[in-house]
Design a protein around this motif. Structure first.
Motif, PDB file in Angstrom:
ATOM      1  N   LEU A 108      -2.814  -1.948   7.921  1.00 30.28           N
ATOM      2  CA  LEU A 108      -1.780  -2.790   8.537  1.00 30.28           C
ATOM      3  C   LEU A 108      -2.214  -4.247   8.568  1.00 30.28           C
ATOM      4  CD1 LEU A 108      -0.838  -0.457  11.533  1.00 30.28           C
ATOM      5  CD2 LEU A 108       0.134  -0.517   9.219  1.00 30.28           C
ATOM      6  N   GLY A 167       1.637  10.587   6.038  1.00 30.13           N
ATOM      7  CA  GLY A 167       1.359  10.922   4.647  1.00 30.13           C
ATOM      8  C   GLY A 167       1.990  12.240   4.231  1.00 30.13           C
ATOM      9  N   VAL A 189       5.525   1.513  10.203  1.00 24.60           N
ATOM     10  CA  VAL A 189       5.158   1.537  11.625  1.00 24.60           C
ATOM     11  C   VAL A 189       5.290   0.146  12.248  1.00 24.60           C
ATOM     12  CG1 VAL A 189       3.602   3.511  11.399  1.00 24.60           C
ATOM     13  CG2 VAL A 189       2.674   1.201  11.274  1.00 24.60           C
ATOM     14  N   ASP A 190       5.394  -0.870  11.403  1.00 22.40           N
ATOM     15  CA  ASP A 190       5.593  -2.226  11.915  1.00 22.40           C
ATOM     16  C   ASP A 190       7.024  -2.412  12.412  1.00 22.40           C
ATOM     17  OD1 ASP A 190       4.724  -1.770   9.058  1.00 22.40           O
ATOM     18  OD2 ASP A 190       3.310  -3.345   9.575  1.00 22.40           O
ATOM     19  N   MET A 235       5.060  10.405  -0.359  1.00 21.80           N
ATOM     20  CA  MET A 235       4.140  11.147   0.527  1.00 21.80           C
ATOM     21  C   MET A 235       4.977  12.014   1.469  1.00 21.80           C
ATOM     22  SD  MET A 235       0.901  10.330  -0.174  1.00 21.80           S
ATOM     23  CE  MET A 235      -0.306  10.242   1.149  1.00 21.80           C
ATOM     24  N   ALA A 261      -1.069  16.146   6.430  1.00 23.75           N
ATOM     25  CA  ALA A 261      -2.368  16.728   6.822  1.00 23.75           C
ATOM     26  C   ALA A 261      -2.634  16.479   8.307  1.00 23.75           C
ATOM     27  CB  ALA A 261      -3.488  16.135   5.973  1.00 23.75           C
ATOM     28  N   SER A 262      -2.376  15.254   8.751  1.00 21.10           N
ATOM     29  CA  SER A 262      -2.620  14.936  10.176  1.00 21.10           C
ATOM     30  C   SER A 262      -1.544  15.583  11.058  1.00 21.10           C
ATOM     31  CB  SER A 262      -2.661  13.419  10.379  1.00 21.10           C
ATOM     32  OG  SER A 262      -1.625  12.785   9.659  1.00 21.10           O
ATOM     33  N   VAL A 286       0.824  -1.218   0.000  1.00 25.90           N
ATOM     34  CA  VAL A 286       0.000   0.000   0.000  1.00 25.90           C
ATOM     35  C   VAL A 286       0.857   1.266   0.000  1.00 25.90           C
ATOM     36  CG1 VAL A 286      -0.394   0.066   2.512  1.00 25.90           C
ATOM     37  CG2 VAL A 286      -2.048   1.111   0.993  1.00 25.90           C
TER      38      VAL A 286
HETATM   39  C1  LIG Z   1      -4.614   7.589   3.861  1.00 27.32           C
HETATM   40  S1  LIG Z   1      -2.964   8.119   4.146  1.00 27.32           S
HETATM   41  C2  LIG Z   1      -3.201   9.132   5.580  1.00 27.32           C
HETATM   42  C3  LIG Z   1      -2.204  10.244   5.665  1.00 27.32           C
HETATM   43  C4  LIG Z   1      -2.408  11.235   6.792  1.00 27.32           C
HETATM   44  N1  LIG Z   1      -2.393  10.592   8.095  1.00 27.32           N
HETATM   45  C5  LIG Z   1      -3.707  11.989   6.608  1.00 27.32           C
HETATM   46  O1  LIG Z   1      -4.528  11.963   7.542  1.00 27.32           O
HETATM   47  O2  LIG Z   1      -3.915  12.627   5.585  1.00 27.32           O
HETATM   48  C6  LIG Z   1      -2.244   6.640   4.878  1.00 27.32           C
HETATM   49  C7  LIG Z   1      -0.739   6.710   4.980  1.00 27.32           C
HETATM   50  O3  LIG Z   1      -0.294   5.566   5.708  1.00 27.32           O
HETATM   51  C8  LIG Z   1       0.936   5.155   5.154  1.00 27.32           C
HETATM   52  N2  LIG Z   1       1.163   3.753   5.520  1.00 27.32           N
HETATM   53  C9  LIG Z   1       0.452   2.683   5.134  1.00 27.32           C
HETATM   54  N3  LIG Z   1       0.968   1.572   5.694  1.00 27.32           N
HETATM   55  C10 LIG Z   1       2.031   1.966   6.442  1.00 27.32           C
HETATM   56  C11 LIG Z   1       2.973   1.299   7.278  1.00 27.32           C
HETATM   57  N4  LIG Z   1       2.941  -0.036   7.446  1.00 27.32           N
HETATM   58  N5  LIG Z   1       3.903   2.039   7.911  1.00 27.32           N
HETATM   59  C12 LIG Z   1       3.967   3.383   7.749  1.00 27.32           C
HETATM   60  N6  LIG Z   1       3.112   4.069   6.965  1.00 27.32           N
HETATM   61  C13 LIG Z   1       2.149   3.368   6.325  1.00 27.32           C
HETATM   62  C14 LIG Z   1       0.789   5.389   3.674  1.00 27.32           C
HETATM   63  O4  LIG Z   1       2.046   5.475   3.025  1.00 27.32           O
HETATM   64  C15 LIG Z   1      -0.009   6.691   3.649  1.00 27.32           C
HETATM   65  O5  LIG Z   1       0.826   7.807   3.526  1.00 27.32           O
END
Ligand SMILES: C[S@@+](CC[C@H](N)C(=O)[O-])C[C@H]1O[C@@H](n2cnc3c(N)ncnc32)[C@H](O)[C@@H]1O
Length: 264
Positions: free
Chosen positions: A135, A65, A111-112, A91, A68-69, A16
């Motif tokens: 995840l 990402g 994050v894992d 991102m 934004a957060s 992802v």
């Molecule tokens: C939908 S976006 C959300 C971004 C931000 N938190 C926001 O609210 O706009 C999800 C983010 O999670 C990240 N992501 C997905 N799986 C991840 C993982 N195992 N470890 C770190 N980041 C991860 C993706 O790369 C992506 O940037």
């Protein structure tokens, strides 16, 4: 929730972040068109109850990402040190290109596997917005987030959760197929990530199942709040705290009672 392996060519937990790499440049425009997106993130950050404008606090924004957060967390705690973590380098490069105060920094990591990126405890709060659903091992992730928090510190999971309600599922599917998927395809050239978004939300825990996971991890004061707008009962803040350390008993109170001297 079914964190199954993705079929070849299908987006899932293992690829992802790579899919986000490909959509990074259109991400901000798409979420900007989603009314309430930024305000709801700010509401979640405020719900964490961070004190003193965050002065002296260390906070994590996991799955940050494009930031934004991170911005929402910064608005709630402008004096805190904030570390945004994401597995997508594209991102993150959009996040890094924005203007941030010196207390904000970004780390490229999954994050894992936070420890190998030097993210070790303890923190005063964690925000994970739209991350948990991506995840493969949500229980392991919750356990590692718990271990990174100081006793009493909050975790806020900001996430879609529709499985408990037929109405929420129907609205979610209508919004995805009527707006998000066609608009995503128009703006980015591919609908794959947006179809994945639709499916991953339907597969994710309902509110009850996710709060049960949080309780099972050890989080206390777990509560769930939703938002106004079409996101009502679709997007939620799941808030919990690491259990506070048990009060230290007054000196000597927990010592074994000494044997009374015998008279005989
Ligand atoms: C939908 S976006 C959300 C971004 C931000 N938190 C926001 O609210 O706009 C999800 C983010 O999670 C990240 N992501 C997905 N799986 C991840 C993982 N195992 N470890 C770190 N980041 C991860 C993706 O790369 C992506 O940037």
């Amino acid at each position: 929730m079914s964190p199954a392996k993705p079929e070849p060519g299908r987006i899932g937990p293992s690829n992802v972040a790579r899919a986000f790499d490909e959509h990074a440049r259109s991400y901000d425009r798409l979420v900007g068109a989603n009314r309430g997106y930024h305000e709801h993130l700010r509401m979640t950050a405020r719900r964490m109850g961070l004190r003193d404008r965050g002065a002296g606090l260390r906070l994590l924004d996991l799955g940050c990402g494009t930031g934004a957060s991170t911005q929402a967390l910064l608005d709630a705690a402008p004096e805190a040190e904030i570390i945004g973590v994401d597995a997508s380098s594209e991102m993150l490069s959009i996040a890094r290109a924005k203007t941030w105060p010196p207390g904000v920094s970004f780390v490229h990591a999954r994050v894992d596997d936070l420890a190998s990126a030097g993210i070790t405890g303890l923190y005063d709060g964690i925000l994970a917005a739209y991350l948990l659903r991506n995840l493969s091992e949500p229980n392991a992730a919750l356990r590692s987030f718990y271990a990174l928090l100081k006793p009493g510190a909050p975790l806020a999971v900001h996430e879609y959760s529709v499985a408990d309600s037929a109405r929420s599922k129907a609205i979610w599917s209508a919004v995805c197929w009527g707006v998000i998927i066609p608009m995503g395809k128009l703006r980015s050239g591919s609908a794959d990530l947006y179809k994945y978004l639709w499916r991953s939300v339907l597969d994710f825990d309902g509110v009850e199942a996710f709060t049960t996971r949080m309780h099972a991890t050890g989080f206390v004061d777990v509560k769930v709040q939703t938002f106004p707008g079409w996101q009502q009962h679709i997007v939620h803040t799941f808030l919990g705290r690491r259990a506070p350390e048990p009060d230290t008993p007054p000196l000597g109170l927990n010592l074994k009672k000494k044997a009374e001297p015998r008279d005989d």
